[in-house]
Design a protein around this motif. Structure first.
Motif, PDB file in Angstrom:
ATOM      1  N   ASP A  98     -14.743  20.764  16.671  1.00  0.00           N
ATOM      2  CA  ASP A  98     -14.927  20.504  15.244  1.00  0.00           C
ATOM      3  C   ASP A  98     -16.361  20.799  14.825  1.00  0.00           C
ATOM      4  O   ASP A  98     -16.602  21.397  13.780  1.00  0.00           O
ATOM      5  CB  ASP A  98     -14.565  19.053  14.907  1.00  0.00           C
TER       6      ASP A  98
ATOM      7  N   SER B  97     -12.467  18.225  21.633  1.00  0.00           N
ATOM      8  CA  SER B  97     -11.985  18.380  20.261  1.00  0.00           C
ATOM      9  C   SER B  97     -13.121  18.152  19.264  1.00  0.00           C
ATOM     10  O   SER B  97     -13.281  18.902  18.308  1.00  0.00           O
ATOM     11  CB  SER B  97     -10.843  17.384  19.995  1.00  0.00           C
ATOM     12  N   ALA B  98     -13.908  17.107  19.515  1.00  0.00           N
ATOM     13  CA  ALA B  98     -15.050  16.827  18.639  1.00  0.00           C
ATOM     14  C   ALA B  98     -16.058  17.970  18.693  1.00  0.00           C
ATOM     15  O   ALA B  98     -16.602  18.387  17.671  1.00  0.00           O
ATOM     16  CB  ALA B  98     -15.715  15.517  19.040  1.00  0.00           C
TER      17      ALA B  98
ATOM     18  N   ASN C 217      -8.331  12.197  28.985  1.00  0.00           N
ATOM     19  CA  ASN C 217      -8.177  11.920  27.553  1.00  0.00           C
ATOM     20  C   ASN C 217      -9.528  11.910  26.861  1.00  0.00           C
ATOM     21  O   ASN C 217      -9.679  12.475  25.774  1.00  0.00           O
ATOM     22  CB  ASN C 217      -7.480  10.567  27.334  1.00  0.00           C
ATOM     23  N   ILE C 218     -10.497  11.262  27.480  1.00  0.00           N
ATOM     24  CA  ILE C 218     -11.837  11.210  26.895  1.00  0.00           C
ATOM     25  C   ILE C 218     -12.432  12.607  26.814  1.00  0.00           C
ATOM     26  O   ILE C 218     -12.997  12.992  25.794  1.00  0.00           O
ATOM     27  CB  ILE C 218     -12.748  10.261  27.721  1.00  0.00           C
TER      28      ILE C 218
ATOM     29  N   LYS D 276     -10.797  15.391  26.634  1.00  0.00           N
ATOM     30  CA  LYS D 276     -10.049  16.130  25.614  1.00  0.00           C
ATOM     31  C   LYS D 276     -10.573  15.796  24.219  1.00  0.00           C
ATOM     32  O   LYS D 276     -10.779  16.674  23.381  1.00  0.00           O
ATOM     33  CB  LYS D 276      -8.564  15.774  25.729  1.00  0.00           C
ATOM     34  N   LYS D 277     -10.795  14.484  23.979  1.00  0.00           N
ATOM     35  CA  LYS D 277     -11.326  14.061  22.683  1.00  0.00           C
ATOM     36  C   LYS D 277     -12.727  14.612  22.464  1.00  0.00           C
ATOM     37  O   LYS D 277     -13.064  15.055  21.369  1.00  0.00           O
ATOM     38  CB  LYS D 277     -11.340  12.533  22.586  1.00  0.00           C
ATOM     39  N   ALA D 278     -13.544  14.591  23.503  1.00  0.00           N
ATOM     40  CA  ALA D 278     -14.902  15.125  23.394  1.00  0.00           C
ATOM     41  C   ALA D 278     -14.864  16.625  23.110  1.00  0.00           C
ATOM     42  O   ALA D 278     -15.629  17.125  22.283  1.00  0.00           O
ATOM     43  CB  ALA D 278     -15.684  14.853  24.678  1.00  0.00           C
TER      44      ALA D 278
END
Length: 168
Positions: free
Chosen positions: A78, A74-75, A67-68, A70-72
């Motif tokens: 961006d 995604s960031a 999850n971490i 994936k978020k990283a």
């Protein structure tokens, strides 16, 4: 004899089914428990429970890490989009300045319009071109490049860069 078979079936078969679906490391750890505690069923069962619990905790930790990650990602994506947008703006600005340089030509600063000045002189955009026109209206015709240095926003360097494109 039947009891021994039943104990074996209850102890080993569930383990073999579980082992078939577990990953290699888990299988290896369960195998160690089985070989270490062959004769002591209680210790073997406790050992296997500990291994399964540790594997479950590892799976949870891996899921959290995923999850971490994936978020990283995604960031990062961006940021990459923002960088691409910025890069596109820089490319557009560069392309327009290259176009301006291609249109450079000699121009009479005493009769040219603001648009003609902006298109023809290096380092002169719409604002500086309008400043040249305003100065010309207020103070009369330019006689030399030195007179252009008196225009607000134009200095010695910028006038020196446009000298070869000036007509009076």
């Amino acid at each position: 004899m039947k009891q021994l078979f039943l104990i074996f079936a209850l102890a080993v078969l569930p383990l073999s089914v579980y082992a078939a679906t577990a990953d290699k490391e888990l299988k290896a750890q369960i195998g160690k428990c089985e070989s270490k505690y062959k004769s002591d069923k209680t210790k073997k069962t406790d050992c296997i429970k500990k291994v399964k619990k540790a594997a479950k905790n590892t799976d949870k930790a891996s899921a959290n890490k995923a999850n971490i990650d994936k978020k990283a990602e995604s960031a990062k994506s961006d940021l990459s989009k923002a960088d691409k947008s910025k890069s596109d703006k820089v490319k557009a600005a560069t392309a327009s300045s290259v176009t301006t340089k291609k249109a450079l030509k000699a121009v009479n600063v005493n009769s040219a319009s603001a648009k003609q000045l902006a298109e023809s002189l290096p380092g002169v955009g719409d604002k500086k071109a309008q400043a040249i026109i305003d100065y010309r209206k207020k103070n009369g015709k330019f006689k030399s490049a030195a007179d252009l240095e008196k225009v607000p926003g134009l200095g010695q360097k910028s006038v020196a860069g446009m000298k070869k494109y000036l007509k009076f």
